[in-house]
Design a protein around this motif. Sequence first.
Motif, short mmCIF file in Angstrom:
data_model
loop_
_atom_site.label_atom_id
_atom_site.label_comp_id
_atom_site.label_asym_id
_atom_site.label_seq_id
_atom_site.Cartn_x
_atom_site.Cartn_y
_atom_site.Cartn_z
N GLY A 17 0.89 -1.34 0.02
CA GLY A 17 0.07 0.12 0.07
C GLY A 17 0.78 1.34 0.08
O GLY A 17 0.54 2.35 -0.77
N ASP A 18 1.86 1.16 0.76
CA ASP A 18 2.68 2.36 0.90
C ASP A 18 3.62 2.68 -0.30
O ASP A 18 3.82 3.77 -0.84
CB ASP A 18 3.82 2.43 2.17
N LEU A 19 4.17 1.63 -0.89
CA LEU A 19 5.10 1.76 -1.85
C LEU A 19 4.47 1.98 -3.12
O LEU A 19 5.02 2.64 -3.92
CB LEU A 19 6.01 0.58 -2.11
N ALA A 20 3.18 1.39 -3.14
CA ALA A 20 2.47 1.47 -4.58
C ALA A 20 2.08 3.10 -4.66
O ALA A 20 2.18 3.66 -5.89
CB ALA A 20 1.24 0.74 -4.41
N GLY A 21 1.91 3.67 -3.74
CA GLY A 21 1.38 5.20 -3.99
C GLY A 21 2.78 5.90 -4.39
O GLY A 21 2.54 6.81 -5.11
N LEU A 22 3.95 5.72 -3.85
CA LEU A 22 5.18 6.33 -4.52
C LEU A 22 5.51 5.81 -5.86
O LEU A 22 5.85 6.80 -6.83
CB LEU A 22 6.37 5.88 -3.46
N ASP A 23 5.20 4.71 -6.07
CA ASP A 23 5.45 4.19 -7.53
C ASP A 23 4.61 4.75 -8.42
O ASP A 23 5.00 5.18 -9.73
CB ASP A 23 5.06 2.57 -7.63
N ARG A 24 3.21 5.05 -8.11
CA ARG A 24 2.33 5.90 -9.21
C ARG A 24 2.97 7.36 -9.26
O ARG A 24 2.56 7.91 -10.21
CB ARG A 24 0.90 5.89 -8.52
N LEU A 27 8.45 6.34 -11.00
CA LEU A 27 9.11 5.14 -10.82
C LEU A 27 10.07 4.84 -10.00
O LEU A 27 10.29 3.90 -9.36
CB LEU A 27 9.05 4.57 -12.37
N GLN A 28 11.13 5.78 -10.20
CA GLN A 28 12.34 5.75 -9.35
C GLN A 28 12.13 6.07 -8.00
O GLN A 28 12.80 5.48 -7.06
CB GLN A 28 13.40 7.10 -10.20
N LEU A 29 11.13 7.01 -7.59
CA LEU A 29 10.89 7.06 -6.42
C LEU A 29 10.47 5.85 -5.61
O LEU A 29 10.57 5.38 -4.42
CB LEU A 29 9.80 7.96 -6.09
N ARG A 31 11.24 2.89 -6.46
CA ARG A 31 12.25 1.79 -6.58
C ARG A 31 13.30 2.18 -5.35
O ARG A 31 13.80 1.50 -4.58
CB ARG A 31 13.20 1.88 -7.63
N ASP A 32 13.37 3.49 -5.20
CA ASP A 32 14.27 4.11 -4.01
C ASP A 32 13.86 3.71 -2.82
O ASP A 32 14.33 3.27 -1.92
CB ASP A 32 14.50 5.75 -4.31
N ALA A 33 12.53 3.90 -2.57
CA ALA A 33 11.81 3.53 -1.41
C ALA A 33 11.88 2.29 -1.10
O ALA A 33 12.04 1.82 0.34
CB ALA A 33 10.21 4.03 -1.25
N VAL A 34 11.70 1.44 -1.85
CA VAL A 34 11.97 -0.09 -1.63
C VAL A 34 13.22 -0.67 -1.37
O VAL A 34 13.62 -1.27 -0.37
CB VAL A 34 11.18 -1.10 -2.86
N VAL A 35 14.33 -0.03 -1.76
CA VAL A 35 15.78 -0.11 -1.63
C VAL A 35 16.09 0.33 -0.21
O VAL A 35 16.72 -0.33 0.70
CB VAL A 35 16.62 0.41 -2.59
N ASP A 36 15.60 1.49 0.26
CA ASP A 36 15.57 1.94 1.77
C ASP A 36 15.00 1.01 2.77
O ASP A 36 15.52 0.65 3.57
CB ASP A 36 14.86 3.29 1.71
N LEU A 37 13.84 0.37 2.36
CA LEU A 37 12.99 -0.40 3.27
C LEU A 37 14.01 -1.85 3.35
O LEU A 37 14.15 -2.21 4.53
CB LEU A 37 11.63 -0.75 2.68
N LEU A 38 14.37 -2.06 2.42
CA LEU A 38 15.46 -3.57 2.37
C LEU A 38 16.52 -3.24 3.03
O LEU A 38 16.98 -4.17 3.42
CB LEU A 38 15.54 -4.08 1.13
N ALA A 39 17.30 -2.07 3.02
CA ALA A 39 18.38 -1.75 3.70
C ALA A 39 18.40 -1.76 5.00
O ALA A 39 19.11 -2.20 5.97
CB ALA A 39 19.13 -0.33 2.96
N ALA A 40 17.26 -0.95 5.56
CA ALA A 40 16.91 -1.05 7.04
C ALA A 40 16.66 -2.58 7.56
O ALA A 40 17.05 -2.86 8.79
CB ALA A 40 15.70 -0.15 7.19
#
Length: 174
Positions: A17-24, A27-29, A31-40
């Motif tokens: 839900g959170d990442l899909a809003g940023l993706d809409r 697209l780069q936003l 991807r960056d958000a999911v990488v930040d989430l995975l890095a944490a």
Amino acid sequence: MAIHIIIDGYNLIRQSGDLAGLDRQDLQLGRDAVVDLLAAYKKIKHHKITIVFDGTDEPSLYGSRDHAKGIAIRYSSGGESADDVIRRMARREKEKALVVSSDREVMDAAEAAGATVMTSPAFEDKIAMARYLSVKGDGEPIESTGWVPTTRKKGPGRRLPKRKRKTRQRMEKL
């Protein structure tokens, strides 16, 4: 045994839900958000993580491989999809791999290769739980009060098949 988490990037983003809003928005936003989430998550649980994106429309400056914040990022090359890359990686890693995708074909192929599979929403829940426990702490030590009377029967219970036991062990490491 170390776990290699292989993630279907756009599948995880669009199932969240959170990442899909940023993706809409961009697209780069997303991807960056999911990488930040995975890095944490990687700071909490020190597993090897690779996220795979469809790269057929990506500019050539990205290349097919990249690293950001300790997360390996792979883009599929022309003529193949991210699903093909994930299937190939699952065949190579076998039981060391945990494939995160909600795509049934990818999950079936990974499971046939011997990898453990998990849906994107379930993995997102695991990430949230790991973050919660790291902030809260693992809990306070439980004081032992000695023997507790119980009517629970002792003895061997029905044992799961070996493949399911190994899958459960891999899931508990998350």
